[in-house]
Design a protein around this motif. Sequence first.
Motif, PDB file in Angstrom:
ATOM      1  N   GLU A 129       1.000  -1.361   0.065  1.00 45.62           N
ATOM      2  CA  GLU A 129       0.007   0.153  -0.032  1.00 45.62           C
ATOM      3  C   GLU A 129       0.974   1.388   0.001  1.00 45.62           C
ATOM      4  O   GLU A 129       0.541   2.482  -0.295  1.00 45.62           O
ATOM      5  CB  GLU A 129      -0.904   0.202   1.348  1.00 45.62           C
ATOM      6  CG  GLU A 129      -1.994  -1.172   1.384  1.00 45.62           C
ATOM      7  CD  GLU A 129      -1.492  -2.289   1.965  1.00 45.62           C
ATOM      8  OE1 GLU A 129      -0.214  -2.613   1.868  1.00 45.62           O
ATOM      9  OE2 GLU A 129      -2.187  -2.778   2.776  1.00 45.62           O
ATOM     10  N   VAL A 153      -2.335   5.448   4.297  1.00 47.24           N
ATOM     11  CA  VAL A 153      -3.145   4.862   3.087  1.00 47.24           C
ATOM     12  C   VAL A 153      -4.536   4.838   3.319  1.00 47.24           C
ATOM     13  O   VAL A 153      -5.212   4.795   4.114  1.00 47.24           O
ATOM     14  CB  VAL A 153      -2.793   3.283   3.195  1.00 47.24           C
ATOM     15  CG1 VAL A 153      -3.277   2.460   2.122  1.00 47.24           C
ATOM     16  CG2 VAL A 153      -1.188   3.079   3.314  1.00 47.24           C
ATOM     17  N   PRO A 155      -8.248   4.018   3.194  1.00 46.35           N
ATOM     18  CA  PRO A 155      -8.949   2.837   3.487  1.00 46.35           C
ATOM     19  C   PRO A 155      -9.044   1.759   2.250  1.00 46.35           C
ATOM     20  O   PRO A 155      -8.793   0.605   2.304  1.00 46.35           O
ATOM     21  CB  PRO A 155     -10.183   3.015   4.202  1.00 46.35           C
ATOM     22  CG  PRO A 155     -10.106   4.541   4.667  1.00 46.35           C
ATOM     23  CD  PRO A 155      -9.214   5.303   3.686  1.00 46.35           C
ATOM     24  N   GLU A 158      -6.160  -0.255   1.228  1.00 46.37           N
ATOM     25  CA  GLU A 158      -6.015  -1.380   2.133  1.00 46.37           C
ATOM     26  C   GLU A 158      -5.742  -2.621   1.456  1.00 46.37           C
ATOM     27  O   GLU A 158      -7.003  -3.068   0.939  1.00 46.37           O
ATOM     28  CB  GLU A 158      -6.561  -1.291   3.441  1.00 46.37           C
ATOM     29  CG  GLU A 158      -5.550  -0.225   4.153  1.00 46.37           C
ATOM     30  CD  GLU A 158      -6.277   0.000   5.557  1.00 46.37           C
ATOM     31  OE1 GLU A 158      -7.131  -1.136   6.097  1.00 46.37           O
ATOM     32  OE2 GLU A 158      -6.188   0.998   6.312  1.00 46.37           O
ATOM     33  N   TYR A 159      -4.984  -3.540   1.773  1.00 43.87           N
ATOM     34  CA  TYR A 159      -4.960  -5.008   1.445  1.00 43.87           C
ATOM     35  C   TYR A 159      -6.135  -5.662   2.017  1.00 43.87           C
ATOM     36  O   TYR A 159      -6.353  -5.674   2.994  1.00 43.87           O
ATOM     37  CB  TYR A 159      -3.602  -5.791   1.749  1.00 43.87           C
ATOM     38  CG  TYR A 159      -3.528  -6.870   0.944  1.00 43.87           C
ATOM     39  CD1 TYR A 159      -2.836  -6.995  -0.657  1.00 43.87           C
ATOM     40  CD2 TYR A 159      -3.707  -8.429   1.386  1.00 43.87           C
ATOM     41  CE1 TYR A 159      -3.026  -7.945  -1.142  1.00 43.87           C
ATOM     42  CE2 TYR A 159      -3.545  -9.355   0.698  1.00 43.87           C
ATOM     43  CZ  TYR A 159      -3.044  -9.339  -0.590  1.00 43.87           C
ATOM     44  OH  TYR A 159      -2.670 -10.325  -1.279  1.00 43.87           O
TER      45      TYR A 159
END
Lengths: 523, 173
Positions: A129, A153, A155, A158-159
């Motif tokens: 990210e 980052v 939201p 995000e991963y």
Amino acid sequence: MNELILLCQKILNLPAERFAENQDEEVILQIDDNEFEKIMSLLYDAEFTLACMFATENIDEKSNLTLFYIFEKSRCHNFLALKYNISADKAPSVAMTFPTASLYEREIRDGFGIEFEYSKDTRRLFLHENYPVQFHPLRKSFRNGQTVPNVTVPPDEEYKFREVHSEGIYQIPVGPVHAGIIEPGHFRFSVIGEAIYNLEIRMFWKHRGIEKLAEGKNPTQALALAEAISGDETAANSWAYCMAIERLSGLKIPPRAEHIRLIFAEMERIYALLGDMAGMPIDVAYPVGASPIFNLREEILRWNGKLSGSRFYKGSFTIGGMKNDVSTELLHELSQYLVSFSSRFHDAVQHLLAQPSVIDRFEPTGRVKKELIAPMNITGPIAQASGVPRDVRIDHPYGLYAKLIPEIKTLDGGDVLCRFKIKAGIIQHSTHLISQAIREMPGGNVCAEPKLRDGTVLSVVESCRGQNVHWVSIRHGLIERYKVRTASFCNWPAIEFAVQDEIVPDFPLINKSMNLSYAGTDL
Amino acid sequence: MGGMFNNIVKPKITENFSFLDSELEQEGFAIREKIDKIFGGSLAIREVDAGSDNSPEIELVNLTTPYYDIERFGISFVASPRHADVLIVTGPVTRNMALALKKTYDATPEPKWVIALGDDACDGGIFKDSYAVLGGVDKIIPVDMKIRGNPPSPREILKGLFTFINQIEKQRS
């Protein structure tokens, strides 16, 4: 005539002139949009395995972006390389046919910004990210240099891990920083009580940008990068890299150097697998059984130092042969040492196999099913422990392996115990290969004068963990593109399958029984 | 059955080691004395790999195996930064690991020290011009000591630790 060309002609129904042999390692077939889907499905029907997939930019004047699909067919010496030029920044996904393609497609999407149509998983892979979304470092338009990470980052960037929802299922996040002295990776467990329902592994914390760093370097400079791919695969990767450049240049290295390369590569296999075998009893709380194996490993590492000046064979390979010769007396001494090594190793293994508390944990833990091996391109000891006799040294012999043919055994259980036994067998056999190479050691020098030529070349070797693929393109004497795919990249998903239904405390053991490289995956 | 009976009643014997590295022991026990004095008996190290090629980790693990067995010198590797006096950090720091490294450092209680281990950790090494790497460990957290090598051998690491402890001793006096 090349057996792979004959086979492909038949199954793909194409004329022989469509196929081009390259460096005695691969057969290249250029394909276009109209035949793409049909060829992929015919290769699937004919049980070809996708060994590697990558993209290049401006490989020749005619193309902008090119995708390469490297296929392996059992019992064929050559690899099949499909070369597919794409006009826009998109291509059809083949992940539904060849499941390993999913990881490669995510990798290519990060590196080049190519979108794969109908892809089921479009999450980023090696760019976490902290990288901006539109950043594609392997494009030629990006000039390498230090960058500044994103601090925050959003939201939605995000991963997203696979989520499993049901009554009583909870998640255990582990890593990237672990409790032991090991490399960083993130493991996301979804657990019911103690049983693992799902594991998702997120890697690439150690992504160092090796492929981009190699670009623009001359082949000699880039060798240091090949050595740093994975510390305990230094000999295997330096060998693969040097061999690639040598093939491209039509350079034959002196026979003495071929012998020394085999010795170093097998010594590396021994110490690396000893590490796995010592780690397994540690993870079942039986350190007494691990100590003799740790001792043997330290002795091998010291031998590495004596033979090459580096405990990891760093700086010992060179394009054209070896940096330094090894004296005949020292080799003779090594040969004698290996006799005692072999018997002490045998005792250590027998001791461990006689402990009911060890066997109880090893069997039948962490089973990798045989059906997974080919579609997931799982190689090395893991494949052999699941009943599949794959080994690059036998399937695609290189260097001295064409003459000193290794013997490999397989077991059918696919569990931790089978991997333990397979690794023990490999170590014993490596000592024989080394002794044989020492007995037949020719005289002469150890390095030929390199003469560098432009072109593209494939080079595949068997590291301690399985099949490592190197692909190099050189233009005007400089590296244009360097693609590396180590065995770990394909073998990691095997752990996700092996831990299903096992209990969480068995995860470290299963992990250790495979002992994959994080650095070698993340590059 | 006899085997199991013997296993229970017979005295337990571990392997008789045939090696003795007296030079290593001398250095080790000299370190131990200082650790007793400065750290109250034990030096707890937490290792963080921030992007190495895994060879430094292999050598650090080797320090805990029978040939070196550094626990006898009062040095132990701990599972949490909360328990650590010293962080040993390896690798050039990758962009993807930078945050995790910073968090690990912040989680380590004061007083704390950082040792950068390996050429890459010292200044980024061959990776310093990569988009994916931020450079040596000191780009992210303060570093008190550098141990060079590709990778440093267990003996070199031990020598480095010895120098480090001497440094602390000097600062204290």
